[in-house]
Design an enzyme around this catalytic site. Structure first.
Site, short mmCIF file in Angstrom:
data_model
loop_
_atom_site.label_atom_id
_atom_site.label_comp_id
_atom_site.label_asym_id
_atom_site.label_seq_id
_atom_site.Cartn_x
_atom_site.Cartn_y
_atom_site.Cartn_z
N GLY A 175 1.00 -1.41 0.10
CA GLY A 175 -0.09 -0.27 -0.26
C GLY A 175 0.26 1.16 -0.09
O GLY A 175 0.64 2.26 -0.88
N GLU A 176 1.88 1.06 0.63
CA GLU A 176 2.36 2.80 0.71
C GLU A 176 4.28 2.55 0.06
O GLU A 176 4.62 3.51 -0.08
CB GLU A 176 2.92 3.17 2.27
#
Ligand SMILES: Cc1cc2nc3c(=O)[nH]c(=O)nc-3n(C[C@H](O)[C@H](O)[C@H](O)COP(=O)(O)OP(=O)(O)OC[C@H]3O[C@@H](n4cnc5c(N)ncnc54)[C@H](O)[C@@H]3O)c2cc1C
Ligand code: SF4
Lengths: 756, 348
Positions: A717-718
């Site tokens: 996600g990051e």
């Protein structure tokens, strides 16, 4: 694709599935594109009123007066909630019960701590009436001078940074390392304040029924929200029912319930009717967290061979005047490059803003753009290609801890992305390349990394009499497709096809799935689901193997294989029985099982666990007008097992676009006198538009990681932001020879730097 | 939002009557006005919706060869009108470089001309602003002002006019047709917007109740069709206001510039025409040295109003670029990223 997963409960039994690894589209995609997905603010219970927050336009001081009477006289206004008129809370919103209980403004006093803070709430029959009522309050203030920016006040060492990380980390002898350097790169970088700006504003529809509370609100962490609300209102967490099926993005800003959301609950309590409260876009610049500005000094020592002798990374960050969140920017230097001496430290300044909070890659993003820029500068100082420099200083073990990596396919990432990009043809010196139109062309790279984090989460699995499965978990889908990926894991965990599975999620009445953050949701909930499925299969196996009427009778020791809704004997797969038959004979309506997922402390103490990646970017710069455009980005990422390549790809694309945004666009502009944010809207708070997003290539590199968790998931996600921001910034330097150390890179710096 | 009257008059005369009262405002598509109302910047007591007025949505060629564009013609419709694009390519380019497709579909010609400044302090009702509240002071002056004016500003106000559309229009001598209580009058577009001086709140020459009914481009405006460009530097490739922009239109005969038109956007409280530059160019050979001279002349009176000295430099370079590109000839079709310096990139 068939995969074999060992059961953690009973290794005798195997489950076969083919859902994980498939590029399925989002299960809720059709609902969303047809407008049928109901977001929190789409709910409209009978008798509902609208609440609108009146916000402070000063950043520091006190509210001296509010014209409540004028607001109340406005047709449609039902009530005005103020510090003097509000339901009593069971807990002080400024109490610090745990490090995650961030202080919130619930009208506990007339004090103003930042611009856009709630100072009253107007409740009315219509949104328009409530909005006008808020205007009619015409607040008067006692204004104090606002503290704005990184030099606003006294500098101090924070107690911890991020989630309990030490503010200072020392590995080796930093002074000796710096002294040993034959070249020293000493550079200071600045990054601006940024705001999450999820498309969906924070919203809540709150309905009280006695001491039970029903709320529709977007949440990345329902159980956390339940606990906080329970404490504030003095009711048991079980009395609070949160419904959060869809989020229009969160990026960390919906991880913890925010003050404005709680104000909606208070408003409903005050008037005894359902209340809806939706933040305006401009009101999201304050009470729901942000990424604080940073100033980071990096000193990178290298020897004649281009080997690092030291990395000294010092970050100054701001936090609010009344609470403690410290962006762990310098921590980015802990894991990537093998230097004999690494020193990271943080210092903080209190300013009059809302409390900064987790924003997609908190610390990793800010730290990465500084570190990757500095590494690029150091490589150039040594006369070495930036990729070669990174390979020379490749960390075989985690530099600051000495731990081996649970897995690390970064070399392959470098190689694959560099090849796809054509990096080998890059001239070492800047300002060497032009395209046929005369634009300056530059190539830059950055390394991506993000820790493989897990929280604590639970799931409940059920096999019903008809042989179908149900998986229940209070997981959060922020739009990233979590439910789709989790449903894939669910189906495999029960040995079922996807269409035989009902996946239930998005409600706090389901088992707590932990927080959707830290890129750890799929890993955490995936493990819980995996274990819940195992529990059910084990029960089914027990029923069947103990029953002499079953073809599986006596297979207990050999074990069974779960596949396609049937159990098969492991030593003789021809002998099998369907789940439905097993349950029918046992006379059971269903069997269920619970599972939980969390990091394994033993593995964690043994291994460093991170995802990695390499990002390459090309930019073109107009040599006269200074306008910059990214024209190509290639990223290769190794992030453990890929549950759904399509979703993973879109997460990585999205992350890379955030990186581009970080380098070239994004910035909250704050008036240095008043502390007000001047571009609190999507027209002026720039993120890339489609036309700014270049053709992008995402490569995922296979990684089998037996240590991170049973499914080998690391999270995506990051990580895409890290590496990318630096790659773009480095490409701008390579195109122009101008090293910009204050982000985003502004056109004036290009215009003035490129003069003839 | 405050309560207000809403009227939808059937005729221009009714509209003017309805808008002549204190506190009334015309509402076209509202892409600017409604935002200002939601932010509490404008608080009209009556909205006079002009969007249904008959006859104001036409583009017509008049007998004298001029083109008359009704005030209600949508920005997108005008920009995609094939004949319009052919005859006034720089205007189409400017229109298509503004806002977003959705906004252009809604925005009207009249509304675009009269859109308000994007000065953040003007939008922030907590700040002091002489435009919003005459005499209050100007918070932009010592504030965040890197994008503010470098020409024609005063200590009272350093805001810029944000329209792209207006920039080539003033270069091409566009005329505004205005109707009011006392009948019809005309004004060169260049004279519509006022410089701030000591009355920044007095933004245009329109009297209360006056309605813009049409915009006219004189016949001579077409003479530049072969050599006309609009260039816009912005902080992202689309959906951003100009940092600085320029419209250049040339009439080139026998290898020499016979006539030149030049205007700048994003530099002043009005679209900024530079006759000094035009005179330097007239009769000259199209070459870079002369463009640079013209650019210097255009910015001769410029001075920074804050952290924006770079705009003076940038404006000169844009002038040079716009003139060079105009001299090269108008492209056969408007690029996919109109007015972007990068419109020559493949896929751009
Ligand atoms: C996010 C965003 C980005 C934008 N980006 C750009 C950009 O890059 N470049 C650019 O040029 N523009 C840009 N715009 C501005 C846009 O072009 C204007 O909002 C639009 O042209 C206004 O037209 P409208 O019909 O909606 O006017 P309204 O909002 O209805 O009216 C605007 C003003 O004009 C008055 N008015 C309208 N019609 C008449 C008339 N016939 N006679 C007298 N008075 C009248 C109204 O009273 C009001 O004061 C942007 C706008 C937004 C919201
Ligand atoms: S520059 Fe003009 S519009 Fe901006 S604050 Fe000053 S007076 Fe107001």
């Amino acid at each position: 694709m068939t995969l074999e997963i060992n059961l953690t409960r009973d290794p005798a039994h195997l489950r076969h599935g083919s859902n994980m690894g498939q590029p399925l589209t989002r299960t809720d995609g059709i609902l969303k594109v047809t407008g049928k997905a109901r977001y929190a603010a789409d709910n409209h219970p009978a008798g509902m009123l609208y609440a609108v927050i009146a916000t402070s336009c000063i950043a520091r001081g006190r509210v001296k007066s509010l014209d409540v009477a004028a607001a109340k006289r406005h047709p449609g206004v039902v009530d005005v909630m103020t510090p003097a008129h509000k339901p009593e809370l069971a807990e002080d919103p400024d109490a610090k019960g745990n490090p995650f209980a961030f202080r919130m403004e619930l009208l506990q006093s007339d004090e103003v701590r930042y611009a856009n803070q709630a100072i009253a709430v107007v409740i009315a029959e219509t949104l328009e009436a409530a909005t006008e009522g808020a205007v009619l309050l015409s607040p008067h203030y006692q204004v104090e001078i606002a503290r704005v920016g990184l030099d606003a006040g006294e500098v101090y060492a924070p107690p911890v940074v991020g989630i309990g990380n030490p503010a200072e980390v020392v590995h080796g002898d930093i002074d000796a390392g710096l002294a040993a350097a034959t070249k020293l790169t000493d550079a200071t970088y600045e990054t601006p304040a940024q705001y999450h700006n999820a498309m969906e504003p924070h919203a809540i529809v709150a309905v009280w029924d006695g001491d039970r509370l029903f709320i529709d609100t977007p949440s990345q962490g329902m159980a956390f929200a339940q606990m906080r609300v329970a404490g504030l209102f003095g009711i048991p967490p079980g009395n609070i029912h949160i419904n959060s099926p869809f989020l229009g993005g969160g990026f960390g800003s919906k991880g913890l319930i925010s003050g404005p959301q709680v104000l909606g609950i208070m408003a409903a309590k005050l008037v005894g009717r359902p209340v809806k409260l939706v933040l305006r876009r401009s009101q999201m610049y304050g009470p729901v967290g942000h990424r604080p500005p940073t100033r980071q000094r990096l000193r990178i020592g290298t020897d004649d061979a281009g080997m690092l002798t030291a990395i000294d990374h010092h970050a100054r960050i701001t936090t609010s005047s009344f609470d403690d969140f410290y962006e762990p920017a310098a921590d980015a230097s802990h894991t990537l490059y093998a230097a004999p001496a690494i020193h990271t430290a943080h210092e903080a300044v209190r300013v009059d803003t809302g409390t900064p909070l987790f924003m997609r890659a908190p610390g990793e993003a800010t730290g990465s753009i500084a570190l990757e820029s500095a590494i690029d500068e150091a490589a150039f100082a040594c006369g070495i290609d930036p990729l070669e420099f990174r390979l020379k200083n490749y960390a075989e073990v985690e530099p600051t801890t000495g731990k081996p990596f649970s897995s690390k396919a970064l070399r392959q990432c470098y190689a694959k992305a560099a090849e796809r990009f054509g990096w080998a043809r890059r001239p070492l010196a800047p300002k060497q390349m032009r395209d046929e139109n005369g634009y300056l062309v530059g190539w830059g790279m950055g390394t991506a990394t993000f820790p493989a984090i897990m929280f604590q989460g639970n799931a409940r699995a059920v096999i019903r009499a008809d042989g179908r499965g149900v998986m229940e978990t209070g997981a959060h889908d922020m739009g990233q497709g979590a439910w789709t990926a989790l449903a894939q894991i669910s189906a495999d965990s029960l040995g079922l096809d996807l269409d035989q599975l009902t996946f239930r999620s998005g409600s706090s009445d389901l088992p707590d799935a932990g927080i959707a953050g830290g890129s750890g949701h799929t890993a955490t909930v995936g493990a819980a689901i995996h274990n819940a499925g195992a529990a059910v299969i084990a029960k089914l196996a027990e029923l069947a193997t103990a029953d002499e009427r079953s073809p599986l009778f006596g297979a207990g020791n050999a074990g069974v294989i779960a596949r396609g809704g049937r159990l098969h004997r492991r030593d003789d797969e021809a002998r099998s029985e369907s789940y439905a038959d097993i349950l029918a004979r046992a006379g059971l309506a269903e069997v269920d099982g619970m599972g939980s997922g969390a990091a394994d402390p033993a593995a964690q103490s043994q291994y460093a666990m991170h995802a990695h990646g390499a990002v390459f970017a090309e930019v073109k710069v107009d040599p006269d007008l200074g306008q910059i455009r990214a024209t190509r980005m290639v990223g290769a990422f190794a992030a453990g097992r890929i549950i759904n390549p399509l979703l993973v790809q879109s997460q990585l694309y999205g992350g890379m676009i955030w990186g581009l945004s970080f380098a070239l666009h994004e910035e909250a502009v704050m008036d240095h006198r008043s502390g007000r944010i001047l571009n609190a809207n999507l027209a002026e708070y720039h993120v890339p538009v489609n036309a700014d997003v270049p053709p992008m290539d995402v490569i995922t590199v296979d990684e089998h990681d037996p240590h991170v968790n049973p499914l080998g998931i690391k999270g995506v996600g990051e990580i895409g932001i890290t590496g990318s921001a630096g790659a773009v910034a480095n490409a701008v330097w390579h195109a122009t020879g101008i090293r910009i150390r204050r982000f985003p890179i502004r056109i004036e710096e290009m215009v003035m730097g490129l003069g003839d | 939002m405050m309560n207000f009257d809403y009227v939808r008059p059937a005729s221009v005369a009714d509209a003017i009557a309805a808008a002549s009262e204190k506190g009334a405002a015309y509402l076209a598509s509202g892409t600017n006005l409604l935002d200002l109302m939601k932010g509490g910047v404008s608080r009209p007591s009556r909205l006079v919706d002009v969007t249904r007025l008959p006859g104001l949505d036409r583009i017509e060629r008049l007998a004298d060869g001029s083109l008359r564009i009704g005030a209600l013609v949508r920005n997108a419709d005008l920009a995609h009108d094939a004949e319009f694009v052919r005859n006034y390519p720089a205007v189409a380019e400017a229109l298509l470089s503004g806002a977003s497709a959705q906004l252009r579909n809604a925005a009207t010609v009249g509304g675009n001309l009269l859109q308000r400044t994007r000065c953040a302090y003007f939008y922030d009702i907590g700040s002091a602003c002489n435009k919003r509240w005459p005499g209050a002071g100007c918070d932009a002056l010592d504030g965040e002002n890197r994008l503010h004016a470098v020409l024609g500003w005063s200590e009272g106000c350093i805001a810029t006019h944000p329209s792209d559309f207006c920039v080539p229009l003033v270069a091409l001598d566009a005329v505004v047709e205005i109707e009011g209580k006392d009948g019809r009058r005309e004004l060169p577009l260049e004279a519509l917007h006022r410089l701030p001086g000591d009355a920044p709140a007095h933004e245009t020459e329109l009297e209360r109740g006056e309605l813009i009914v049409a915009l006219r481009l004189p016949a001579a405006a077409q003479n530049f069709a072969a050599h006309a460009r609009y260039i816009k530097v912005r902080e992202r490739t689309s959906y951003a206001f100009a940092v600085v922009s320029a419209a250049a239109a040339l009439r080139i005969e026998d290898g020499a510039i016979r006539e030149a038109r030049l205007a700048l956007g994003g530099v002043a409280a009005k679209p900024w025409r530079s006759r000094e530059a035009e005179q330097l160019l007239a009769g000259a050979a199209p070459d870079a040295a002369r463009y640079r001279e013209a650019a210097r002349a255009a910015l001769a009176g410029a001075k920074p109003s804050g952290d924006n000295a770079f705009k003076i430099e940038l404006a000169q370079r844009i002038v040079v670029r716009a003139l060079s590109l105009a001299a090269q000839g108008t492209p056969a079709r408007v690029a996919a990223l109109p007015a972007s310096p990068f419109s020559s990139l493949p896929g751009a």
